[in-house]
Design a protein around this motif. Structure first.
Motif, PDB file in Angstrom:
ATOM      1  N   ASP B  87      -0.620 -40.503  -5.349  1.00 31.68           N
ATOM      2  CA  ASP B  87      -1.114 -39.076  -4.560  1.00 31.68           C
ATOM      3  C   ASP B  87      -1.333 -40.187  -3.696  1.00 31.68           C
ATOM      4  O   ASP B  87      -1.074 -39.800  -2.547  1.00 31.68           O
ATOM      5  N   ARG B  91      -0.081 -40.819   0.808  1.00 31.55           N
ATOM      6  CA  ARG B  91      -0.608 -40.666   2.168  1.00 31.55           C
ATOM      7  C   ARG B  91      -1.068 -41.483   2.868  1.00 31.55           C
ATOM      8  O   ARG B  91      -1.194 -41.451   3.770  1.00 31.55           O
ATOM      9  N   THR B 153      -8.252 -41.637   0.565  1.00 33.59           N
ATOM     10  CA  THR B 153      -8.863 -40.523   1.032  1.00 33.59           C
ATOM     11  C   THR B 153      -9.485 -40.674   2.967  1.00 33.59           C
ATOM     12  O   THR B 153      -9.070 -40.139   3.546  1.00 33.59           O
ATOM     13  N   THR B 279      -0.545 -32.214   0.401  1.00 31.08           N
ATOM     14  CA  THR B 279      -0.656 -33.223  -0.246  1.00 31.08           C
ATOM     15  C   THR B 279      -0.733 -32.803  -1.747  1.00 31.08           C
ATOM     16  O   THR B 279      -0.159 -32.131  -2.164  1.00 31.08           O
TER      17      THR B 279
END
Lengths: 349, 374
Positions: B87, B91, B153, B279
């Motif tokens: 993940d 991103r 993030t 996401t």
């Protein structure tokens, strides 16, 4: 995005509780006998993630829709987004509504901007509206932008916070660090400094995008507010949606003050939290949704960029807690100056 | 006897996913009934969506993304490495690749290739951190990759600000990287008639990755070492496999594929990395890798099934059936697939054991008979 709002209870009462004493109100009172009115208008509402029941931004839209449903007799269809979905899936949602004959179709949240930009030209006879985005109406005559002057409302609660603070130290808690919430912060800080130029302002965002949990995590709100109170703040303003509940808890524990957002949170808070909720910055998404539907029922849909600002009572502050009374005179004075243009509130940090 | 056994084996491996899906449908039906909705009506509503060309395009497009994500996870799984960090890897990779793609000007093919290479490099680099931590300090990759997701993030949030890598969009509350010009985009494929919507050109990349995965794992020395290490690390070490090197290379590969996850969306639809970029695809990948049993074909089916469920959930909501039904369905499918395969695996071990036992018995009898006659 999802700025806090509270339960549907008292939606109508809210309109009456709005702090404003003057100015034109955009919520036209329902004409007599309209409660049983039937309209052939079919309203489609596409929510952002969380949907109805998020105790936040989406719920505010839902409240406006409910009001339109009971007062105007419109048929409604509500669809909501899934976490992690793509623009194509949002397009599909809007297209489904448009094909089924819904008009107006109201997209709740700026995340729909790209997808609505693709769908709107394909359905020129359908009326679309989007909350919190002003980038589409210019190119698409059938898209109405419903935007808010959050910075103006925040300016006023900033002025109230600065007056109420004894320590000269206040706090701002944003749900997620996105431009929209920075707009709240910019207004709040400017308003506080207009009263006390030397005031110390602590600012914190609960999460960073794409982690949008900061709009729905009371635990995070509580920890952040707790830290601010311990560091000397005595009034904390939150623009953190569902996380605001935690901010109020921390205020109760510290016996300090907090300021709510979007709805009059004093009205919906548990009894022990009521005294600490000094006021709330009102962002009337419900009014915007209702007005949009109402104008469609009246066959004259709103068009272009509709800014719900202080002048239109689209934003404001609540006065349901008597504790705020000593500070409202100054806030009303500033409000008049903003409306007259004497004060320009910054909209970014 | 061998032939009979393998037919039984094939039957078993097909039976497991089918049983799991039937079980999932049963559980979902019960949930629907309990909430006052008609299960058959809900399922037929979803199936009816398949006829719509627009939905077909969306299913293929989502499945492309899911497939890449699941392959990235599966590469690690084959070596018992749990790359939970797909993940964060995709991103970070998509954001930096989008920023590079928007900033440079190159001829068409080179432009796309540069963006993809940047994405793969960033994904591999981010996964590589976890690999280095594991081989030098023995830190479980499960923990480090989860942590790295959070750090990714934070980095993306820091960089995605006006004045850094993002540009403001007038009148919008969204922000994104500079839009990638025409030369850096992958054109869509008009393979579904009846709709102007196009299937991601990157679906070809996904197929190439799938074939490459199959080839490397099953037909190369490296793939053999990888599977051996996954099956038994000690045995692999004994046979001369450098496990540390294997961990590094496997994580780098997994990360590089993870870097591709955001590419179909970025190069085929968004052309910018903004706040509305999808996401959580890395976690979808984990579920689908489990569903597809790390098999490239199985994963393709898993991705299509998942995508079908996701893309038809809107229709449920339109019929006033909560779309969360689909989440329940997905969760139950994964759980029941995992359980079904575990049951089948145990059954197989028992079967093999008893087959071997029977064979040994038979041989003993033969030997005894021969010994007796000698």
């Amino acid at each position: 995005m999802k700025i806090a709002t509270m339960l549907a209870a008292g939606a109508l009462a809210l309109a009456a509780c709005s702090s404003s004493t003057s100015g034109t109100t955009t919520t036209s009172p329902a004409p007599a006998g309209s409660a049983s009115a039937k309209s052939d208008v079919k309203v489609g509402l596409a929510y952002d993630i969380g949907g109805r029941g998020d105790q936040s931004f989406n719920d505010a839209a839902a409240r406006g829709l409910d009001q339109a449903k009971t007062e105007l007799g419109v048929e409604v269809k509500e669809l909501e987004a899934t976490a992690g979905e793509t623009d194509a899936q949002k397009e599909e949602r809007l297209t489904t509504l448009a094909e089924a004959g819904y008009s107006p179709i109201i997209a709740v949240g700026f995340a729909y901007a790209t997808s609505l930009g693709a769908v709107a030209p394909k359905f020129p006879k359908t009326t679309f509206a989007i909350v919190d985005d002003a980038s589409l109406s210019e190119k698409n005559p059938n898209v109405t932008s419903l935007v808010f002057a959050e910075n103006q409302g925040s300016y006023l609660v900033g002025a109230i916070a600065a007056q109420a603070s004894k320590t000269g130290n206040i706090g701002f808690i944003g749900g997620v660090n996105v431009p929209l919430i920075q707009k709240f912060q910019a207004g709040f800080e400017a308003g506080a400094k207009s009263v006390n130029p030397n005031i110390k302002i602590q600012a914190k965002y609960l999460t960073e995008p794409p982690d949008f949990s900061g709009f729905g995590d009371p635990q995070k709100g509580q920890v952040a507010a707790d830290g601010m109170y311990q560091a000397g703040a005595d009034v904390v303003y939150h623009a953190a949606g569902g996380s605001g509940g935690g901010v109020f808890k921390a205020a109760v524990a510290a016996n300090k003050l907090a300021i709510g957002v979007d709805s009059d949170q004093y009205l919906t808070a548990p009894a022990d939290q009521k005294p600490v909720i000094l006021t709330s910055m009102l962002k009337r998404v419900d009014v915007a949704v209702y007005d949009m539907v109402k104008s469609s029922v009246d066959k004259a849909p709103l068009t272009g960029v509709q800014t719900f600002d202080l002048a239109k009572d689209g934003v404001g502050f609540s006065t349901s807690n008597d504790a705020v009374t000593p500070y409202t005179a100054k806030a009303d004075e500033l409000k008049a100056q903003i409306i007259s243009g004497a004060i320009t509130v910054p909209d970014k940090m | 006897m061998i032939g009979r056994f393998s037919i039984r084996g094939v039957a078993l491996s097909v039976a497991a996913p089918l049983l799991a899906i039937v079980f999932a449908l049963t559980v979902t039906s019960l949930v629907l009934l309990a909430t006052g909705n008609a299960p058959l009506g809900a399922f037929s509503t979803m199936l009816a969506q398949l006829e719509k060309p627009r939905i077909q395009v969306n299913i293929l497009n989502s499945a492309t993304t899911y497939y890449l994500s699941a392959i990235a996870v599966a590469i690690g799984f084959r070596m018992k490495l749990f790359n939970i960090g797909v993940d964060g890897q995709y991103r970070l990779a998509a954001m930096l690749a989008a920023a590079v793609g928007g900033a440079i000007a190159l001829p068409p093919v080179f432009h796309v290739a540069t963006i993809i290479l940047v994405a793969m490099f960033v994904g591999a680099l981010w996964a590589g951190i976890a690999a280095v931590l594991k081989v030098t300090r023995g830190i479980s990759e499960v923990i480090s990759t989860i942590m790295l997701n959070f750090i990714a993030t934070g980095i993306v949030a820091y960089l995605l600000a006006p004045g850094r890598l993002a540009v403001e969009i007038t009148g919008s509350n969204n922000i994104g990287t500079k839009v990638i010009p025409e030369s850096g985009r992958v054109p869509g494929l008009p393979i579904i008639p009846g709709t102007p919507n196009l299937v991601f050109g990157m679906i070809i990349m996904a197929i190439i990755v799938g074939v490459g995965y199959w080839f490397v794992i099953n037909r190369t020395r490296f793939g053999f070492d990888l599977r051996a290490t996954g099956a038994s690390e000690t045995a692999a070490v004994a046979s001369g496999v450098n496990v540390k090197k294997m961990i590094i290379v496997t994580m780098l590969l997994s990360g590089a594929v993870a870097g591709l996850v955001g590419m179909p969306q970025l190069l085929g639809d968004s052309y910018t990395y903004g706040l509305d970029f999808p996401t959580g695809l890395g976690f979808t990948g984990i579920a689908i890798a489990l569903l597809g049993r790390n098999n490239p074909i199985g994963i393709a089916f898993g991705a299509l099934l998942w995508s079908f469920l996701d893309n038809t959930s809107n229709s449920l909501e339109f019929d006033n059936v909560p779309k969360q039904t689909v989440l329940i369905m997905q969760g139950v499918i994964v759980l029941s697939v995992v359980i079904a395969y575990e049951l089948v695996r145990r059954y197989r071990i028992r079967m093999v054991a008893s087959d071997v036992g029977r064979q040994l018995d038979a041989e003993l009898v033969t030997t005894a008979a021969q010994g007796g006659s000698a």
